[in-house]
Scaffold this motif. Structure first.
Motif, PDB file in Angstrom:
ATOM      1  N   ASP A 355      -2.008   2.245  12.096  1.00 22.37           N
ATOM      2  CA  ASP A 355      -2.197   2.885  10.517  1.00 22.37           C
ATOM      3  C   ASP A 355      -1.822   4.575  10.718  1.00 22.37           C
ATOM      4  N   GLY A 356      -2.152   5.161   9.729  1.00 25.14           N
ATOM      5  CA  GLY A 356      -1.683   6.442   9.495  1.00 25.14           C
ATOM      6  C   GLY A 356      -2.840   7.446  10.375  1.00 25.14           C
ATOM      7  N   GLY A 358      -3.806   6.744  13.346  1.00 20.49           N
ATOM      8  CA  GLY A 358      -3.386   6.551  14.620  1.00 20.49           C
ATOM      9  C   GLY A 358      -4.273   5.334  15.251  1.00 20.49           C
ATOM     10  N   LEU A 359      -4.962   4.618  14.524  1.00 23.69           N
ATOM     11  CA  LEU A 359      -5.571   3.527  15.015  1.00 23.69           C
ATOM     12  C   LEU A 359      -4.680   2.276  15.112  1.00 23.69           C
ATOM     13  N   ILE A 360      -4.967   1.642  16.134  1.00 22.88           N
ATOM     14  CA  ILE A 360      -4.009   0.392  16.529  1.00 22.88           C
ATOM     15  C   ILE A 360      -4.985  -0.922  16.136  1.00 22.88           C
ATOM     16  N   TRP A 361      -4.207  -1.504  14.961  1.00 19.47           N
ATOM     17  CA  TRP A 361      -4.837  -2.719  14.747  1.00 19.47           C
ATOM     18  C   TRP A 361      -3.854  -3.838  15.329  1.00 19.47           C
ATOM     19  N   VAL A 362      -5.017  -4.996  15.736  1.00 18.22           N
ATOM     20  CA  VAL A 362      -4.475  -6.095  16.489  1.00 18.22           C
ATOM     21  C   VAL A 362      -4.677  -7.235  15.421  1.00 18.22           C
ATOM     22  N   VAL A 397       0.832 -10.671   9.125  1.00 17.98           N
ATOM     23  CA  VAL A 397       0.528 -10.316   7.766  1.00 17.98           C
ATOM     24  C   VAL A 397      -0.079  -9.266   7.830  1.00 17.98           C
ATOM     25  N   LEU A 398       0.047  -8.120   8.777  1.00 18.42           N
ATOM     26  CA  LEU A 398      -0.378  -6.980   8.489  1.00 18.42           C
ATOM     27  C   LEU A 398       0.862  -5.714   8.166  1.00 18.42           C
ATOM     28  N   ALA A 399       0.276  -4.600   7.654  1.00 23.48           N
ATOM     29  CA  ALA A 399       1.281  -3.706   7.396  1.00 23.48           C
ATOM     30  C   ALA A 399       0.350  -2.259   7.460  1.00 23.48           C
ATOM     31  N   GLY A 400       0.622  -1.421   7.855  1.00 20.14           N
ATOM     32  CA  GLY A 400      -0.067   0.009   8.063  1.00 20.14           C
ATOM     33  C   GLY A 400       0.128   0.923   6.868  1.00 20.14           C
ATOM     34  N   ASP A 401      -0.556   1.521   6.638  1.00 24.45           N
ATOM     35  CA  ASP A 401      -0.641   2.545   5.473  1.00 24.45           C
ATOM     36  C   ASP A 401      -1.373   3.814   5.939  1.00 24.45           C
ATOM     37  N   VAL A 402      -1.571   4.928   5.056  1.00 23.37           N
ATOM     38  CA  VAL A 402      -1.799   6.199   5.486  1.00 23.37           C
ATOM     39  C   VAL A 402      -3.403   6.225   6.015  1.00 23.37           C
ATOM     40  N   ASP A 403      -4.173   5.562   5.510  1.00 18.16           N
ATOM     41  CA  ASP A 403      -5.730   5.367   6.322  1.00 18.16           C
ATOM     42  C   ASP A 403      -6.271   4.131   6.093  1.00 18.16           C
ATOM     43  N   GLY A 404      -5.540   3.223   6.441  1.00 15.50           N
ATOM     44  CA  GLY A 404      -5.963   1.814   6.630  1.00 15.50           C
ATOM     45  C   GLY A 404      -4.843   0.905   6.996  1.00 15.50           C
ATOM     46  N   ILE A 405      -4.934  -0.430   6.483  1.00  9.98           N
ATOM     47  CA  ILE A 405      -3.764  -1.658   6.637  1.00  9.98           C
ATOM     48  C   ILE A 405      -4.123  -2.553   5.455  1.00  9.98           C
ATOM     49  N   TYR A 415      -6.724  -4.374   1.005  1.00  9.03           N
ATOM     50  CA  TYR A 415      -6.696  -3.065   1.641  1.00  9.03           C
ATOM     51  C   TYR A 415      -7.920  -2.950   2.471  1.00  9.03           C
ATOM     52  N   VAL A 416      -7.733  -2.726   3.698  1.00  5.58           N
ATOM     53  CA  VAL A 416      -8.946  -2.314   4.681  1.00  5.58           C
ATOM     54  C   VAL A 416      -8.766  -1.101   5.059  1.00  5.58           C
TER      55      VAL A 416
END
Lengths: 421, 182
Positions: A355-356, A358-362, A397-405, A415-416
């Motif tokens: 995400d924006g 810099g977190l990595i979501w798995v 089914v994940l897509a990154g955004d500025v401050d979440g996914i 939106y998380v």
């Protein structure tokens, strides 16, 4: 992704074969199993009907994760207020609401893994409960992207939806001809994704890679692929690379869509990403990531991992790779061509998104994990609904955004926000 | 299932519950061992499920629904077990005796099916077990899984296709299966 009928060993007889194999009745039940269970049960009190019904409606409370203790406490308070003292005794331990514990992290990991990293730092709140926005969907998503100020959702019906992220309003509806397979990626000019046919379905079609023009919302290029076993799209140096065959990568011009070249690699490819002037591929069933020179297809580095490699993606300074069967998330330092860390994730991690912040979501089979590379620590873990597969490709089914996914649930986009954001 | 036993167990009769457990254990164990592919995990799952059945039994409104209700609890517990464990090492369906060429072919088919099945996700394995081991119809599967009938049909379809794809991959790769097929 055409399915070669020569390799469909049971054909129309699959149902019957499964009936015969799974239906075999000759199981030997371990001796004393029922008695042992009954003995264990003897030590537990039965729950009042209303609590039992509440638990069962909510999946035994396991799905409520971190809210379970809160609900249990609420139940006790209600019991005190409404029913008085006697019920408190019935809710006490033993015999109280035996709330499900947070699942353990599972298997022993190899020597490259720091077991202290990635331990669940918090309980598991329900993902829908932490979502700050919800956009209803009519069809179950198979891939989600975020580009050109829009959300893009491919579904199992073969449609690509373009939605306004602010309002959820539909901006365009594009026919793909087959279910979309993630990841959905964009360069400066176009949106790219793959399609996966489904064998046996009347809508089955060959695997293709598709280029969509965001100014016209039209499919402007469709590249027929030759039965690839993986999916992945990578943009480097003005070219977009995709997996076009079991061992073949093909490049098209990012600006024009014109085919440029194809290269062949040594081993069948599972996933692909691009960055740091190279293509990074994960060979099927191999515990390594291969760094490939796009100029000639030569392997310039082979980076060993603890487990077989899966989804791979690029962030600002790293290559991240899923090791789905070892439940690991691996980080590769592209400067050193070496694994810089492997962290506990969850079973069958299928997609990795940054995400924006810099977190990595798995995205794993039943959980979504947020990992902070700076702290080398897990900062969020959420149960997710089971996501369907397209063929045997897990829905991405994940897509990154500025401050979440954005997460594509079966009937909505959620939106998380980044934990701690 | 004896509805009177269910009613008595709901009223706190532990002996009645023990009888229910004896009557249910074969069916529950068969499903758990097929979903989890490991008899020890299956044993744990059945025990945990039966304890949960006892604890929540008073919440069951219709004693006639005991079979589906207890199976739903078992499936949920098995899924929790699967989360905590790697993918199944081997599905334990006990071997049949071999006495001729046809039976050798049958065993080869079983091995093929097993390799394909091991590549499926836990939800795909579950729905195939409910369909092909218990012989449940989509409406009954929906009831056990707590999902809409349409979703059950869709998941069943995709589970079959995933199985077909896994078998095809196995054939293409000479028995070595890729994780992903398009």
């Amino acid at each position: 992704m055409s399915r070669d009928r020569r390799h469909d060993p049971f054909g129309d007889g699959l149902d019957e074969a499964l009936d015969g194999w799974l239906g075999q009745p000759n199981d030997t039940v371990p001796e004393g199993l029922a008695r042992a269970a009954a003995d264990r049960a003897r030590d537990r009190r039965q729950r009042p009907a209303w609590i039992a019904r509440f638990r069962q409606r909510n999946g035994g409370l396991a799905g409520l994760g971190g809210f379970a203790p809160v609900l249990a406490a609420a139940a006790v308070v209600v019991a005190v207020l409404v029913l008085g003292g006697p019920l408190v005794g019935r809710l006490g331990v033993p015999g109280g609401p035996q709330l499900s514990p947070v699942p353990s992290l599972g298997p022993t990991v190899g020597p490259a893994v720091d077991p202290s990293i990635g331990s669940p730092s918090a309980s598991e709140p329900d993902l829908e409960a932490v979502a700050t926005r919800t956009i209803p969907l009519a069809a179950q998503p198979s891939a989600v992207g975020n580009a050109f100020n829009s959300l893009w959702i491919a579904d199992l019906e073969g449609t690509l939806l373009r939605l306004d992220p602010a309002t959820g309003a539909e901006q365009a509806r594009i026919g793909l001809g087959a279910p979309g397979c993630g990841p959905i990626q964009a360069d400066a000019h176009a949106l790219w994704l793959a399609t996966c046919g489904i064998a046996g379905s009347p809508d089955a079609s060959d695997a293709t890679t598709i280029r969509v023009d965001p100014t016209t919302n039209a499919v402007v290029n469709r590249y027929e692929d030759d039965e690839p076993d993986g999916v992945g799209i990578a943009t480097i140096a003005g070219a977009v690379w995709f997996i076009s065959g079991p061992r073949e990568l093909t490049a098209a011009g990012a600006e024009t869509g014109d085919l440029l070249e194809s290269i062949e690699v040594e081993r069948p490819i599972r996933h692909l990403t691009g960055g740091f002037g190279a293509l990074w591929v994960t060979p099927i069933r191999e515990a390594r990531v291969s760094r490939v020179n796009p100029a000639d297809g030569t392997e310039t580095a082979s980076i060993p991992l603890s487990g077989d490699s899966g989804y791979v993606t690029t962030t600002g300074d790293s290559i991240w790779v899923a090791e789905p069967h070892q439940w690991l998330l691996g980080r590769i330092d592209p400067a050193a061509n070496a694994a810089a860390g492997e962290y506990m994730a969850a079973p069958v991690a299928d997609q990795i998104v940054a995400d924006g912040r810099g977190l990595i979501w798995v995205l794993a089979h039943e959980e979504l994990i947020a990992f902070d590379p700076a702290r080398q620590a897990e900062v969020g873990r959420y149960p997710v609904p089971l996501h369907d597969t397209v063929g045997t490709v897990e829905a991405m089914v994940l897509a990154g955004d500025v401050d979440g996914i954005w997460y594509g649930a079966p009937n909505a986009l959620w939106y998380v926000p980044s934990p701690g954001g | 299932m004896d509805h009177d036993l269910v009613r008595r167990a709901q009223a706190g009769d532990h002996e009645a519950f023990s009888s229910l457990a004896q009557l249910s254990v074969r069916r529950l164990f068969a499903v758990a061992s097929r979903i989890l592919g490991d008899t020890h995990l299956a044993e744990d799952a059945v025990q945990d499920a039966l304890v949960e059945v006892w604890q929540d039994l008073r919440g069951l409104r219709d004693p006639e629904a005991f079979g589906a209700w207890s199976m739903r609890i078992l499936v949920r517990v098995a899924h929790r077990q699967a989360r905590r464990s790697p993918r199944p090492a081997r599905l334990h369906v006990e071997a049949i005796g071999i006495s001729g060429p046809d039976e050798y072919a049958a065993v080869a088919d079983q091995e093929l099916l097993e390799r394909g099945f091991r590549r499926l996700s836990v939800d795909q394995r579950t729905i195939l077990v409910l369909r092909h081991h218990l012989g449940l119809e989509p409406a009954e599967i929906a009831d056990v899984l707590g999902i809409p009938q349409g979703t059950a049909r869709s998941r069943l379809h995709y589970a079959h296709e995933a199985m077909r794809a896994a078998l095809a991959a196995d054939a293409r790769h000479g028995g070595i299966q890729p994780e992903v097929m398009r």
